[in-house]
Design an enzyme around this catalytic site. Structure first.
Site, PDB file in Angstrom:
ATOM      1  N   GLY A   9       0.758  -1.168   0.037  1.00  0.00           N
ATOM      2  CA  GLY A   9       0.046  -0.176  -0.007  1.00  0.00           C
ATOM      3  C   GLY A   9       0.895   1.261  -0.128  1.00  0.00           C
ATOM      4  O   GLY A   9       1.940   1.028  -0.442  1.00  0.00           O
ATOM      5  N   ASN A 103       0.540  -1.364  12.047  1.00  0.00           N
ATOM      6  CA  ASN A 103      -0.063  -0.729  13.214  1.00  0.00           C
ATOM      7  C   ASN A 103      -0.817  -1.658  14.028  1.00  0.00           C
ATOM      8  O   ASN A 103      -1.195  -2.866  13.777  1.00  0.00           O
ATOM      9  CB  ASN A 103      -0.843   0.245  12.586  1.00  0.00           C
ATOM     10  CG  ASN A 103      -0.438   1.852  12.539  1.00  0.00           C
ATOM     11  OD1 ASN A 103       0.653   2.099  13.068  1.00  0.00           O
ATOM     12  ND2 ASN A 103      -0.797   2.247  11.312  1.00  0.00           N
ATOM     13  N   LYS A 185       1.924   4.081  20.355  1.00  0.00           N
ATOM     14  CA  LYS A 185       1.134   4.654  18.978  1.00  0.00           C
ATOM     15  C   LYS A 185      -0.176   3.864  18.888  1.00  0.00           C
ATOM     16  O   LYS A 185      -1.179   4.460  18.522  1.00  0.00           O
ATOM     17  CB  LYS A 185       2.060   3.923  17.846  1.00  0.00           C
ATOM     18  CG  LYS A 185       1.454   4.503  16.442  1.00  0.00           C
ATOM     19  CD  LYS A 185       2.405   4.271  15.365  1.00  0.00           C
ATOM     20  CE  LYS A 185       2.116   4.722  13.731  1.00  0.00           C
ATOM     21  NZ  LYS A 185       2.859   4.307  12.664  1.00  0.00           N
ATOM     22  N   SER A 258      -7.267   6.881   9.735  1.00  0.00           N
ATOM     23  CA  SER A 258      -7.557   5.833   8.749  1.00  0.00           C
ATOM     24  C   SER A 258      -8.809   5.061   9.191  1.00  0.00           C
ATOM     25  O   SER A 258      -9.376   4.745   8.040  1.00  0.00           O
ATOM     26  CB  SER A 258      -6.258   4.907   8.874  1.00  0.00           C
ATOM     27  OG  SER A 258      -5.936   4.360  10.012  1.00  0.00           O
TER      28      SER A 258
END
Lengths: 309, 309
Positions: A9, A103, A185, A258
């Site tokens: 991606g 992530n 994160k 996102s």
């Protein structure tokens, strides 16, 4: 170095092209056939602030890879990790090293089923990128990356991988506590992604709400319970202050996270099970109380049911 | 009997007209000037399945009431209760009785500041009605009402009020546990109103979600903690089954709850502080844990900030 980017991606494309420009032998692997075809036929179109170019780099569907990488960089969506690992299992050898840059939480346990722990390296990155369409990415802005070995004996190997990334301009540093950075994160994503998606707002709008600080602290405190069990100490004040800095429009503020883009704009499934959902599931196993993460996970899944056809 | 309906929206208008038709001396009180003017000028337009009529009934703004009621029926929105009580305080005497028919929790404590506890009667109703515009209501369907005294010595007075309502066709019964019925109805509203508003769906859509049962049970369990402290025992299974019956499209299913209509459709403030918000606030005082009600309350207030201009 022979490198396969598994998941091409926006971010995978950025890393792949930067590593190839630096002289590495790099391929991209992605399940989106139109994307792979475009890259192989026309090159990858890279837009930057200075213009646009077609970059030549080989791309493969996961089941078609004909390449023996020394290093695999995992950059799939969380939901696509297992499918990708199963598809590329034939090209993995006992020497292949994997850097996981996804992530979210809980990926190490999944990857361990496919390669020895000594070969797994976890990373977290502040680079950004945007996928504009099949074979077309936009790469602007600056970033950095932290990498660490999972097996305590493999620090040298982690440092060597860092050097490969750093030579490619990716500003890589060896981390002595990458799991802390990954959890921190995940706290950003488990608050801003989840709440902006459910409240239908961008990050600056969320930050302007009188409720934002309390909501963030409640969620981060629940993340902290499970993190502590994994040896990661999150300071709720520090993490909440870190998140609050992102509300500034000059930072991520005007941006829709996102998860919002996936679910609200594009009616796609989300990564909630690897954020709040991971926390709730681990808490259930550990007999810890994380009711807010549980309910937020169910609400995001409920919205998936309503919106994803 | 001389009766003032304080809050003449859809439900207040229904009760007022039915009580007046039965021979009582009834006035309506409402803060919406256009509504009051229309009723006084043209009569209240009542649409039913059998047609439409203009019904003559006096209406007043709260500050203009010239009437000495024996009974006040409170039918404001929760947020409007204090303003209404302050405005009508001059017409209250030590003999005036008040029946509170508001949705939500915590109203008794508010009303106690204006009249003696012996004169307060709590009720809960299953009647429905719709306000179509200023001076214009639609009254269809069937209903019933339960009423009970707050002061244990006032059961006879409650039964007399029941008789007045029952004579007007409102199907009133004396309740020996009206607080149970009020809490049970608050559970319906604290789950379906709150979740349909945050998830942007109607009741049938909510009921069709795989997450609905778990979400409902989590919230009802938190309501149950505070209810128990007020002497009301909620059975989570029973209440959840009661709520699940409403998913049927032949019941309320196709309906968007009032909170959804207020906030999402009309960008008005909600009654969340008298549902999940009441539970969270009481729990904080009692040192009980109701984190989900707290977060849902904050999320609804956050959506108010985003939508109410």
């Amino acid at each position: 170095m022979k490198i396969a980017i598994a998941g091409a991606g926006a971010m995978g494309s950025r890393f792949g092209t930067m590593l190839k420009r630096a002289g590495n032998d790099v391929i991209l692997i992605d399940p989106w056939a139109e994307h792979v075809d475009k890259i192989n036929h026309d090159g990858l179109q890279i837009d930057t602030d200075n213009g646009s170019e077609q970059f030549q780099i080989p791309a493969f569907l996961p089941q078609d890879v004909d390449f023996q990488p020394e290093l695999v960089v995992l950059f799939t969506k969380s939901m696509g990790l297992v499918t990708m690992l199963k598809a590329i299992e034939p090209i993995l050898t006992p020497e292949t090293k994997i850097v996981c840059l996804l992530n979210g939480l809980g990926h190490t346990e999944v990857i361990e089923k496919y390669i020895p722990k000594a070969n797994i390296f976890m990373g977290v990155t502040l680079w950004t990128a945007a996928l504009l369409g099949a074979g077309h990415v936009k790469l602007v802005g600056d970033g950095s990356i932290e990498i660490q070995n999972i097996d305590p004996a493999e620090a040298d190997a982690a440092k060597k991988i860092c050097a490969v990334f750093d030579d490619a301009g990716l500003k890589a540093t060896y981390s002595s506590n990458v799991m802390f950075s990954i959890w921190r994160k995940a706290c950003v994503n488990g608050t801003l992604n989840t709440l902006c998606t459910l409240l239908d707002c961008n990050i600056a709008e969320f930050g302007g709400l009188p409720q934002s600080n309390d909501l963030v602290r409640t969620i981060v405190a629940e993340f902290g319970k499970v993190a502590a069990n994994e040896g990661v100490l999150l300071n709720v004040d520090e993490v909440a202050q870190h998140i609050a800095k992102l509300y500034d429009p000059s930072q991520a503020g005007e941006h829709y996270p996102s998860m919002y883009q996936d679910l609200i704009l594009h009616h796609r499934l989300t990564e909630i099970d690897y954020l709040n959902g991971y926390v709730a599931a681990q808490a259930a196993k550990l007999n810890l109380q994380t009711p807010v993460c549980q309910v937020l996970t169910e609400m995001v899944h409920a919205k998936e049911q309503l919106l994803v056809k």
